[in-house]
Design a protein around this motif. Structure first.
Motif, PDB file in Angstrom:
ATOM      1  N   SER A 136      -5.250 -60.909 -21.726  1.00 38.22           N
ATOM      2  CA  SER A 136      -4.024 -60.477 -22.399  1.00 38.22           C
ATOM      3  C   SER A 136      -4.340 -59.213 -23.189  1.00 38.22           C
ATOM      4  CB  SER A 136      -3.504 -61.562 -23.347  1.00 38.22           C
ATOM      5  OG  SER A 136      -4.378 -61.715 -24.456  1.00 38.22           O
ATOM      6  N   SER A 137      -3.309 -58.460 -23.527  1.00 37.57           N
ATOM      7  CA  SER A 137      -3.534 -57.254 -24.323  1.00 37.57           C
ATOM      8  C   SER A 137      -4.048 -57.621 -25.716  1.00 37.57           C
ATOM      9  CB  SER A 137      -2.248 -56.418 -24.417  1.00 37.57           C
ATOM     10  OG  SER A 137      -1.194 -57.175 -24.989  1.00 37.57           O
ATOM     11  N   ASP A 138      -3.607 -58.757 -26.245  1.00 35.41           N
ATOM     12  CA  ASP A 138      -4.124 -59.199 -27.544  1.00 35.41           C
ATOM     13  C   ASP A 138      -5.611 -59.515 -27.450  1.00 35.41           C
ATOM     14  OD1 ASP A 138      -1.722 -58.891 -28.850  1.00 35.41           O
ATOM     15  OD2 ASP A 138      -1.144 -61.003 -28.712  1.00 35.41           O
ATOM     16  N   LYS A 177      -7.462 -56.246 -27.392  1.00 31.89           N
ATOM     17  CA  LYS A 177      -7.515 -55.642 -28.730  1.00 31.89           C
ATOM     18  C   LYS A 177      -8.555 -56.359 -29.599  1.00 31.89           C
ATOM     19  CE  LYS A 177      -2.797 -53.767 -28.941  1.00 31.89           C
ATOM     20  NZ  LYS A 177      -2.400 -54.024 -27.551  1.00 31.89           N
ATOM     21  N   ASP A 213      -6.946 -44.515 -26.489  1.00 33.20           N
ATOM     22  CA  ASP A 213      -5.763 -45.363 -26.596  1.00 33.20           C
ATOM     23  C   ASP A 213      -5.581 -46.099 -25.268  1.00 33.20           C
ATOM     24  OD1 ASP A 213      -3.368 -46.607 -26.932  1.00 33.20           O
ATOM     25  OD2 ASP A 213      -2.197 -44.788 -27.292  1.00 33.20           O
ATOM     26  N   HIS A 214      -5.831 -47.402 -25.268  1.00 30.23           N
ATOM     27  CA  HIS A 214      -5.749 -48.192 -24.031  1.00 30.23           C
ATOM     28  C   HIS A 214      -4.376 -48.811 -23.816  1.00 30.23           C
ATOM     29  CE1 HIS A 214     -10.113 -48.018 -23.227  1.00 30.23           C
ATOM     30  NE2 HIS A 214     -10.244 -48.070 -24.529  1.00 30.23           N
ATOM     31  N   GLY A 215      -3.444 -48.578 -24.734  1.00 26.86           N
ATOM     32  CA  GLY A 215      -2.106 -49.137 -24.573  1.00 26.86           C
ATOM     33  C   GLY A 215      -2.142 -50.653 -24.541  1.00 26.86           C
ATOM     34  N   ASP A 216      -1.459 -51.242 -23.563  1.00 26.92           N
ATOM     35  CA  ASP A 216      -1.394 -52.695 -23.430  1.00 26.92           C
ATOM     36  C   ASP A 216      -2.352 -53.207 -22.362  1.00 26.92           C
ATOM     37  OD1 ASP A 216       0.537 -53.022 -25.411  1.00 26.92           O
ATOM     38  OD2 ASP A 216       2.170 -52.606 -24.001  1.00 26.92           O
TER      39      ASP A 216
END
Length: 211
Positions: free
Chosen positions: A149-151, A154, A197-200
């Protein structure tokens, strides 16, 4: 005092690195990530006296032979009790390890470092007073561990920034897959990766994505 002896083999269909740490002074040992192939795991331990099974995290490729080795060795299982999903398993550990905890192996100590992202129960084992770390799937020579997931991605970035990069350049990282590597040889690539910046984004990542 002699350093901990480190034994490693690749086991299972995913080529997972399993580790044994043996104290030369007392012959006590721990088995880390019993992923598969119990006979190979037993061979790694040799004539040492196992005192625990340690888990970097609970993905199946790292714990496939856990039940077998738990029964054979009759020693406590230790891991982190963070979220076990995706793909993790409730291991019913005998001792839950959290950030800053220590595990004594004969004359030596392992320090536990919480390193989530790849999975919520990911931990690393730092060999105290040495520059060696069993990192599990936190980081590989070519990139960070896969995320779902993007979370999760991160969180991985935060772990790289706040945990991994705090270690000295001469730290040797022993990952769950692939070769070990010197952190300083990858620091510039990791810093470049973190600056992007990898976005989502989430999934499989490589340091080379930023070249």
């Amino acid at each position: 005092m002699a350093q901990l002896q480190l034994e490693t083999r690749q086991v299972g269909p995913w080529g997972m690195n399993t580790y044994a740490l043996i104290c030369p002074g007392t012959n006590q040992s721990v088995l880390i990530d019993p992923g598969d192939d119990p006979e190979i795991l037993q061979e790694m331990l040799g004539s040492s006296q196992p005192i625990a099974i340690l888990l970097t995290h609970t993905h199946i490729d790292h714990i496939g032979a856990l039940d077998t080795m738990r029964e054979r060795l009759g020693v406590p299982v230790m891991g982190n009790d963070g979220p076990h999903e995706p793909g993790g398993k409730d291991i019913q550990a005998d001792r839950w390890l959290r950030d800053g905890d220590t595990v004594q192996v004969g004359e030596h100590r392992l320090r536990v470092v919480y390193a989530p992202g790849h999975i919520g129960d990911q931990i690393c084992f730092v060999l105290a007073d040495e520059l060696r770390v069993i990192v599990g799937d936190t980081i590989f020579d070519g990139g960070p561990g896969r995320t779902w997931s993007s979370d999760g991605f991160k969180t991985t970035l935060e772990t790289l920034r706040n945990v991994v990069l705090s270690w000295p350049d001469d730290t040797i990282c022993y990952p769950g897959h692939g070769p070990n590597f010197r952190l300083g040889d990858r620091r510039a690539e990791i810093e470049t990766f973190l600056a992007k910046d990898h976005g989502d984004f989430f999934g499989d990542a490589m340091w080379a994505m930023c070249n």
